[in-house]
Design a protein around this motif. Structure first.
Motif, PDB file in Angstrom:
ATOM      1  N   UNK A  84       1.828   3.406  -8.812  1.00 18.58           N
ATOM      2  CA  UNK A  84       0.534   3.579  -9.196  1.00 18.58           C
ATOM      3  C   UNK A  84      -0.229   2.160  -9.301  1.00 18.58           C
ATOM      4  N   UNK A  85      -1.390   2.470  -9.567  1.00 16.86           N
ATOM      5  CA  UNK A  85      -2.505   1.439  -9.557  1.00 16.86           C
ATOM      6  C   UNK A  85      -2.050   0.167  -8.622  1.00 16.86           C
ATOM      7  N   UNK A  86      -1.739   0.457  -7.606  1.00 20.69           N
ATOM      8  CA  UNK A  86      -1.401  -0.652  -6.628  1.00 20.69           C
ATOM      9  C   UNK A  86      -2.110  -1.921  -6.403  1.00 20.69           C
ATOM     10  N   UNK A  87      -1.905  -2.918  -6.289  1.00 25.01           N
ATOM     11  CA  UNK A  87      -2.335  -4.326  -6.163  1.00 25.01           C
ATOM     12  C   UNK A  87      -2.236  -4.919  -4.712  1.00 25.01           C
ATOM     13  N   UNK A  88      -2.854  -5.715  -4.148  1.00 25.59           N
ATOM     14  CA  UNK A  88      -2.688  -6.331  -2.969  1.00 25.59           C
ATOM     15  C   UNK A  88      -1.324  -7.269  -2.871  1.00 25.59           C
ATOM     16  N   UNK A  89      -0.908  -7.622  -4.334  1.00 27.68           N
ATOM     17  CA  UNK A  89       0.181  -8.473  -4.551  1.00 27.68           C
ATOM     18  C   UNK A  89       1.440  -7.366  -4.526  1.00 27.68           C
ATOM     19  N   UNK A  90       1.387  -6.343  -4.572  1.00 28.45           N
ATOM     20  CA  UNK A  90       2.509  -5.446  -4.202  1.00 28.45           C
ATOM     21  C   UNK A  90       2.907  -5.010  -2.797  1.00 28.45           C
ATOM     22  N   UNK A  91       2.056  -5.681  -1.917  1.00 34.11           N
ATOM     23  CA  UNK A  91       2.448  -5.607  -0.541  1.00 34.11           C
ATOM     24  C   UNK A  91       3.713  -6.202  -0.403  1.00 34.11           C
ATOM     25  N   UNK A  92       4.648  -5.589   0.351  1.00 33.38           N
ATOM     26  CA  UNK A  92       6.148  -6.096   0.272  1.00 33.38           C
ATOM     27  C   UNK A  92       6.849  -4.775   1.275  1.00 33.38           C
ATOM     28  N   UNK A  93       8.279  -5.211   1.319  1.00 32.36           N
ATOM     29  CA  UNK A  93       9.152  -4.237   1.884  1.00 32.36           C
ATOM     30  C   UNK A  93       9.818  -3.736   0.824  1.00 32.36           C
TER      31      UNK A  93
END
Length: 128
Positions: A84-93
């Motif tokens: 939840x409340x995803x952020x651009x820095x959560x971009x990953x595999x």
């Protein structure tokens, strides 16, 4: 043969949510602990959570507490990661991994070689 398949990744806007699934084939998950990890390009794979075989105990990396929730449905042979409340820095595999023991150990997020099988990963991209 132990096989894990992640799904549910994709493109989501900042502040959005995704639920990842980790499905097992060739074995039943209900005897084993499952870890979730992610890897950002150029960085080491980092632990998100570990859930015991029955789901009664769940451990999170300090940086992941509050926005990420792991759960499992052993009847469906699947483990989930709600984000939840995803952020651009959560971009990953994002990866799931199985360790052929029922409980998470204290090194669950640090000693990746202790995991017996890994999924192929699912890409999560957080962007507007």
């Amino acid at each position: 043969q132990l096989q894990l398949v992640e799904s549910g990744g994709g493109l989501v806007q900042p502040g959005g949510s995704l639920r990842l699934s980790c499905a097992a084939s060739g074995f039943t998950l209900d005897s084993y602990a499952i870890g979730w990890f992610r890897q950002i390009p150029g960085k080491e794979r980092e632990g998100i959570s570990c859930i015991n075989n029955k789901g009664g105990s769940i451990y999170y990396a300090d940086s992941m507490k509050g926005r990420f929730t792991s759960s499992r449905d052993n009847a469906k042979n699947t483990v989930y990661l709600q984000m939840n409340s995803l952020k651009p820095e959560d971009t990953a595999v994002y990866y799931c991994a199985v360790r052929l023991v029922p409980v998470c150990v204290s090194s669950w997020s640090k000693v990746l070689r202790e995991y017996d099988s890994w999924g192929q990963g699912t890409q999560v991209t957080v962007s507007s």
